[in-house]
Design a protein around this motif. Structure first.
Motif, PDB file in Angstrom:
ATOM      1  N   THR A 139      -8.911   5.162   9.546  1.00 43.63           N
ATOM      2  CA  THR A 139      -8.457   5.909  10.721  1.00 43.63           C
ATOM      3  C   THR A 139      -6.936   6.010  10.833  1.00 43.63           C
ATOM      4  O   THR A 139      -6.433   6.662  11.737  1.00 43.63           O
ATOM      5  CB  THR A 139      -8.974   5.249  12.022  1.00 43.63           C
ATOM      6  N   LEU A 140      -6.208   5.335   9.934  1.00 42.12           N
ATOM      7  CA  LEU A 140      -4.742   5.345  10.054  1.00 42.12           C
ATOM      8  C   LEU A 140      -4.070   6.104   8.918  1.00 42.12           C
ATOM      9  O   LEU A 140      -2.847   6.235   8.896  1.00 42.12           O
ATOM     10  CB  LEU A 140      -4.196   3.909  10.096  1.00 42.12           C
ATOM     11  N   GLY A 141      -4.841   6.588   7.967  1.00 42.71           N
ATOM     12  CA  GLY A 141      -4.263   7.285   6.829  1.00 42.71           C
ATOM     13  C   GLY A 141      -5.129   7.058   5.606  1.00 42.71           C
ATOM     14  O   GLY A 141      -6.191   6.445   5.698  1.00 42.71           O
ATOM     15  N   ILE A 142      -4.665   7.563   4.480  1.00 43.46           N
ATOM     16  CA  ILE A 142      -5.438   7.424   3.243  1.00 43.46           C
ATOM     17  C   ILE A 142      -4.603   6.666   2.228  1.00 43.46           C
ATOM     18  O   ILE A 142      -3.449   7.019   1.961  1.00 43.46           O
ATOM     19  CB  ILE A 142      -5.835   8.806   2.688  1.00 43.46           C
ATOM     20  N   VAL A 143      -5.179   5.618   1.687  1.00 46.44           N
ATOM     21  CA  VAL A 143      -4.444   4.787   0.746  1.00 46.44           C
ATOM     22  C   VAL A 143      -4.461   5.441  -0.641  1.00 46.44           C
ATOM     23  O   VAL A 143      -5.482   5.968  -1.078  1.00 46.44           O
ATOM     24  CB  VAL A 143      -5.015   3.353   0.747  1.00 46.44           C
ATOM     25  N   THR A 185       4.078   7.424   1.926  1.00 50.56           N
ATOM     26  CA  THR A 185       5.018   6.340   2.238  1.00 50.56           C
ATOM     27  C   THR A 185       4.440   5.003   1.770  1.00 50.56           C
ATOM     28  O   THR A 185       3.226   4.864   1.620  1.00 50.56           O
ATOM     29  CB  THR A 185       5.331   6.303   3.752  1.00 50.56           C
ATOM     30  N   TRP A 186       5.326   4.047   1.525  1.00 49.83           N
ATOM     31  CA  TRP A 186       4.882   2.695   1.162  1.00 49.83           C
ATOM     32  C   TRP A 186       4.875   1.797   2.390  1.00 49.83           C
ATOM     33  O   TRP A 186       5.779   1.859   3.231  1.00 49.83           O
ATOM     34  CB  TRP A 186       5.822   2.087   0.111  1.00 49.83           C
ATOM     35  N   LEU A 214       0.847  -1.191   0.000  1.00 50.88           N
ATOM     36  CA  LEU A 214       0.000   0.000   0.000  1.00 50.88           C
ATOM     37  C   LEU A 214       0.879   1.237   0.000  1.00 50.88           C
ATOM     38  O   LEU A 214       1.814   1.339   0.793  1.00 50.88           O
ATOM     39  CB  LEU A 214      -0.872   0.040   1.267  1.00 50.88           C
ATOM     40  N   GLN A 215       0.552   2.171  -0.881  1.00 52.26           N
ATOM     41  CA  GLN A 215       1.144   3.493  -0.726  1.00 52.26           C
ATOM     42  C   GLN A 215       0.095   4.309   0.021  1.00 52.26           C
ATOM     43  O   GLN A 215      -1.073   4.332  -0.381  1.00 52.26           O
ATOM     44  CB  GLN A 215       1.441   4.137  -2.080  1.00 52.26           C
ATOM     45  N   ILE A 216       0.499   4.929   1.118  1.00 50.60           N
ATOM     46  CA  ILE A 216      -0.477   5.697   1.895  1.00 50.60           C
ATOM     47  C   ILE A 216       0.021   7.124   2.117  1.00 50.60           C
ATOM     48  O   ILE A 216       1.214   7.403   2.008  1.00 50.60           O
ATOM     49  CB  ILE A 216      -0.767   5.061   3.275  1.00 50.60           C
ATOM     50  N   VAL A 217      -0.930   7.989   2.415  1.00 48.95           N
ATOM     51  CA  VAL A 217      -0.601   9.300   2.961  1.00 48.95           C
ATOM     52  C   VAL A 217      -0.836   9.173   4.462  1.00 48.95           C
ATOM     53  O   VAL A 217      -1.935   8.814   4.894  1.00 48.95           O
ATOM     54  CB  VAL A 217      -1.493  10.400   2.360  1.00 48.95           C
ATOM     55  N   THR A 218       0.206   9.427   5.251  1.00 54.67           N
ATOM     56  CA  THR A 218       0.047   9.335   6.706  1.00 54.67           C
ATOM     57  C   THR A 218      -0.792  10.517   7.183  1.00 54.67           C
ATOM     58  O   THR A 218      -0.925  11.520   6.473  1.00 54.67           O
ATOM     59  CB  THR A 218       1.411   9.397   7.421  1.00 54.67           C
TER      60      THR A 218
END
Lengths: 432, 484
Positions: free
Chosen positions: B200-204, B176-177, B166-170
């Motif tokens: 709830t932990l970020g956006i994928v 980050t990956w 997953l690449q996410i936006v924290t």
């Protein structure tokens, strides 16, 4: 009365610890972990007792390393300190086998082989076959899998509930006893492969599968890595539902083989074996068991290389070329179609060469082959090489973990679960 | 919404992709669970991961809460907006970035629909296995947030078994990956921890999914029973025989009646229960298993069994099941879709108890469920115009969840906790369990800005992480000196 000798006092089990657990002792030299001597040993028999032990350890500011049967205790880096070993051998009960629901709950110290016996009576199995066996807690903590990984995944995929004790003694559960469940965060995923750095696993619940009545293995000799990849791909893409696809290449000069394991009812296995043989153009031969790609263990170095399965041929080439550059001739084996191989080097391999080999291997793996698919190029580093086992001199010379994606978040997770960094300190990636 | 936030987000996304008009904002006031509504402070529809990162960084800097939304099909209010927050809609990020047939992987953007992945993979003989009922419209990003299942997850697993990177936006706005697409990346399994965390932990922003070979043969059976008890016994016998079907679905008389009214699915007349069993795999295996399932159903009293011989017949069998939720609208002005899980062996007891509750309260309950994995979807029917009916229906719906917990099950099998069920979490988990789960939340989102108010009934105050109090002295660590 003479004052007690200070050395003797130093070696006595602290009262807090002794009152927390019915089985506490001083650790001996034999309890050392990867050369790191331990002070005390506690063997709780229940989650509550384990919680009391960890609470006492917190009060005494002791560093703690959980231990099962030690089959993978030296994976990762040696702990930077180990005041207390929490031994799970007394956490050895199968708590509940709900055969009709294909679910089992066990304590963490139950051994995989013993559990298999219990489940077999109901015609079921936990579809995990890590080569070294060990305890449920250890298998989960290292997320160790064997050939069945191809079809059933790793412990993280079969775990549906977990009970853990945090560094401060708090007991917490996540998941449950039903396979389908999305209530709350899945802490089982976090603890699977956490190497004892986030807390102590005391109980686990798994999804089970019917134990197949029959099994057959076909093995194909492959002249080169390209044909091995083609074979693995053909097996994996077939509609014949293989349970495992294993590669074995003991040395550069030895034959390279790919084996496929088919399981099910007798009729089904007979049919599918026939069809698989035809698919492989009648070149494959039947073998009794699936090859695990295991060279005899001689206390050498073992790396786990993970990659996108479509890169198999280039990964094999990189391993061979990098090995040759350092005068090393590794044994290669593992779950070819799942993208996980083990690379083994003998104990005699010089530490400096092994260290250079590991570094060069990571560089080689980090750059997918020319003409590789676009997909794999979208990832910053679509492969990894992790040193699982190594002699002390090699361990001292290599970067055991290598680059790890998302490391900053891992540090943040560690700081939350174990703010004092007392659980298996230093064993994990990034010094966690 | 603060003008500065609006102008900054407009700079990032462009005026066309920012919604401020109150009328337009209202179209985003709820997801698939319409009982919870709240008009968002602002909606943005970014087109890239970098834009999402910039939007989130801006929100973090100004302490503005934000909520991600895919196609808005969720059934637990997980994408319920905040009046004081920004709703980040991923609907414009719908590129399938690459398909790698040799590795059996696809890399997709979060707004891509679930079914689009399978369609893109089809030419290679592959498909994306998780198949939520809303798969025509629901997004893969939403599937990751909810760890979506579907009828076929009994055999093929949930989203979490099919996502390898997953690449996410924290929540701080950093790209980050997590994971590397292999499914065996070194380090903590943050891909596993993130999947199902309900936004709830970020956006994928990018998703690597596994693709699965399309089964050679699929056979769908429809078996009609006079009672739910007989149907349930057949389910237990099938699973007990060692067969793992792709799907086993069950509907009761009321659900059948609704489906009949809505889509004329022509299920056998007079059925107290129908069972849909789908078997997939190698041809000879499917033939053998089909015969075995037929035999079992007959032994358990099935009075009619149909087998679909082609895709059209299969679709006809599934039509009734797939339309069941909406179809209930034909026989009731309003209804609640419940989602609970019980161990499969507890199904008969729990179903009996549900009909008792229904009889006691006079509230009709239609049962549609994934029988193979004990995932119940009772539809609680009521008239929203009649005083007190909604409250009574909600009470009954809650009592069904209590029943699930009592039998060792779960308060949600696939719809998620979201805004709807956070109050039930303390019934299923203890305070220490919830507190421990929230440590993960604190690691990712210490400021509590990312989809706040979802999943947990009370947020944990993350506070400052204590310093490393007891890190061993280097000399102790190296064994040169002793501490005691």
């Amino acid at each position: 009365m003479t004052p007690p000798d200070s050395r003797t006092t130093a070696r006595a089990v602290p009262a807090e610890l002794a009152s927390a657990c019915t089985q506490v002792a001083l650790a001996s030299q034999a309890d050392a972990i990867a050369g790191r001597a331990a002070r005390y040993l506690a063997a709780p028999a229940s989650t509550a007792e384990a919680a009391a032990v960890l609470k006492a350890a917190a009060d005494l500011a002791l560093t703690v390393v959980p231990r099962g049967t030690r089959s993978r205790l030296d994976w990762g880096r040696p702990p930077s300190a180990c005041d207390l070993i929490v031994d799970t051998s007394r956490l050895n009960s199968v708590l509940e086998h709900a055969a009709g629901d294909l679910v089992v709950s066990v304590q963490a110290g139950v051994q995989l082989a013993d559990l298999a016996e219990v489940l077999a009576k109901a015609g079921q199995r936990l579809a995990l076959d890590p080569p070294a066996g060990g305890t449920i807690g250890g298998v989960v903590a290292t997320n160790a899998a064997g050939p069945l990984r191809f079809r059933y995944g790793a412990p993280r995929d079969l775990l549906i509930g977990i009970t853990i004790v945090r560094a401060d003694g708090t007991v917490a559960r996540s998941g449950g006893k039903v396979v389908k469940n999305v209530a709350g965060y899945d802490l089982g995923k976090l603890f699977a492969g956490s190497y004892g750095t986030l807390g102590l696993i005391t109980e686990a619940t798994f999804r089970l599968h019917p134990k197949p009545a029959a099994a057959a293995t076909l093995t194909l000799d492959c002249p080169d890595p390209q044909s091995a990849q083609a074979a693995a791909q053909a097996m994996a893409s077939s509609p014949l539902a293989p349970s495992a696809i294993e590669l074995d290449w003991p040395s550069a000069a030895a034959p390279l083989t790919v084996s496929v394991l088919l399981e099910g009812s007798q009729d089904s296995v007979t049919d599918r074996t026939g069809r698989m043989r035809a698919l492989l153009e009648d070149q494959a031969t039947a073998r009794d068991t699936v090859s695990r790609g295991n060279a005899p263990t001689d206390s050498g170095t073992v790396l786990r290389v993970a990659f996108w399965p479509g890169q198999l041929a280039s990964v094999l080439d990189v391993i061979r070329m990098t090995g040759a550059d350092e005068g090393l001739d590794p044994a290669i084996g593992g779950s070819a179609a799942a993208g996980v191989l083990h690379v083994r080097l003998g104990a005699a391999a010089p530490a400096a060469n092994v260290a250079r080999f590991v570094d060069a291997l990571r560089v080689g793996l980090g750059s997918p082959a020319e003409g590789a698919d676009d997909a794999v190029r979208l990832l910053p580093s679509p492969a990894s090489a992790l040193v699982l086992e190594a002699p002390p001199n090699v361990r001292a010379a290599v970067d055991v973990w290598g680059p790890v994606p998302g490391l900053a978040l891992m540090h943040a997770v560690k700081d939350q679960f174990d703010p004092e960094h007392r659980m298996s300190p230093g064993r994990f990636a990034g010094g966690i | 919404m603060d003008d500065k936030v609006v102008s900054r987000l407009t700079e990032i996304c462009g005026a066309d992709d920012v919604i401020t008009d109150p009328q337009q904002l209202r179209t985003y006031e709820c997801d698939g669970l319409t009982a919870h509504r709240c008009s968002p402070g602002l909606v943005v529809l970014p087109r890239s991961a970098e834009q999402i990162a910039a939007v989130v960084a801006e929100c973090a800097a100004r302490q503005v809460p934000f909520v991600a939304r895919g196609s808005g099909t969720g059934l637990s209010g997980g994408a319920l907006p905040r009046a004081d927050g920004v709703l980040i809609v991923t609907a414009k990020m719908r590129r399938i970035l690459a398909i790698d047939p040799a590795s059996r992987r696809a890399v997709v953007e979060p707004g891509v629909t679930n079914l689009a992945v399978s369609k893109a993979a089809e030419p290679y003989g592959l498909f994306y296995a998780p198949d939520p009922s809303s798969q025509i419209v629901c997004s893969v990003g939403g599937n990751v947030a909810e760890n979506s299942g579907g009828a076929h997850c009994l055999k093929h697993g949930f989203t979490t078994h099919h996502v390898t990177g997953l690449q996410i936006v924290t929540p701080q706005g950093e790209l980050t990956w997590l994971g590397d697409g292999t499914g065996a990346a070194p380090g903590y399994d943050l891909v596993g921890a993130f999947t199902g965390s309900e936004g709830t932990l970020g956006i994928v922003t990018k998703i690597v999914v596994k693709l699965t070979p399309i089964p050679e043969t699929v056979t769908t059976l429809l078996a009609a029973f006079t009672s739910m008890g007989a149907g349930g016994a057949a389910v237990s016998a099938i699973i007990g025989s060692g067969i793992v079907p792709g799907a086993i679905e069950m509907m009761d008389a009321l659900a059948i009646e609704a489906a009949e009214a809505a889509v004329a699915c022509r299920y056998p007349e007079g059925a107290g229960a129908v069972l849909i069993v789908e078997l997939d795999g190698a041809e000879a295996d499917v033939a053998r298993e089909t015969a075995a399932v037929r035999e079992i159903c007959e032994a358990e009293g099935a009075y009619e069994i149909r087998a679909a011989r082609d895709a059209a017949e299969r679709a006809a069998i599934w039509t009734g099941r797939k339309s069941a939720f909406a179809a209930v609208g034909r026989i009731s002005p309003a209804y609640i879709v419940q989602d609970g899980v019980v161990p499969r062996t507890a199904l008969p007891k729990v179903l009996d108890r549900i009909s008792e509750l229904s009889a006691q309260t006079g509230i009709r309950v239609a049962n549609v469920f994934h029988a193979g994995d004990g995932n119940l979807h009772p539809l609680v029917l009521f008239d929203d115009k009649a005083a007190g009916e909604q409250e009574a229906a909600e009470e009954l719906s809650g009592a069904i969840l209590d029943l699930c917990i009592e039998h060792g099950g779960s308060i949600t099998g696939e719809h998620g906790v979201g805004a709807d069920k956070s109050r039930y979490m303390p019934k299923m988990f203890g305070a220490d369990d919830l507190d421990t789960m929230q440590l993960l939340r604190c690691a990712f989102d210490p400021a509590g800005l990312c989809n706040p108010g979802k999943v947990f009934p009370t947020p944990r105050l993350c506070g400052e992480v204590p310093g490393v109090r007891h890190a061993p002295h280097p000399l102790v660590a190296s064994g040169v000196i002793d501490q005691f």
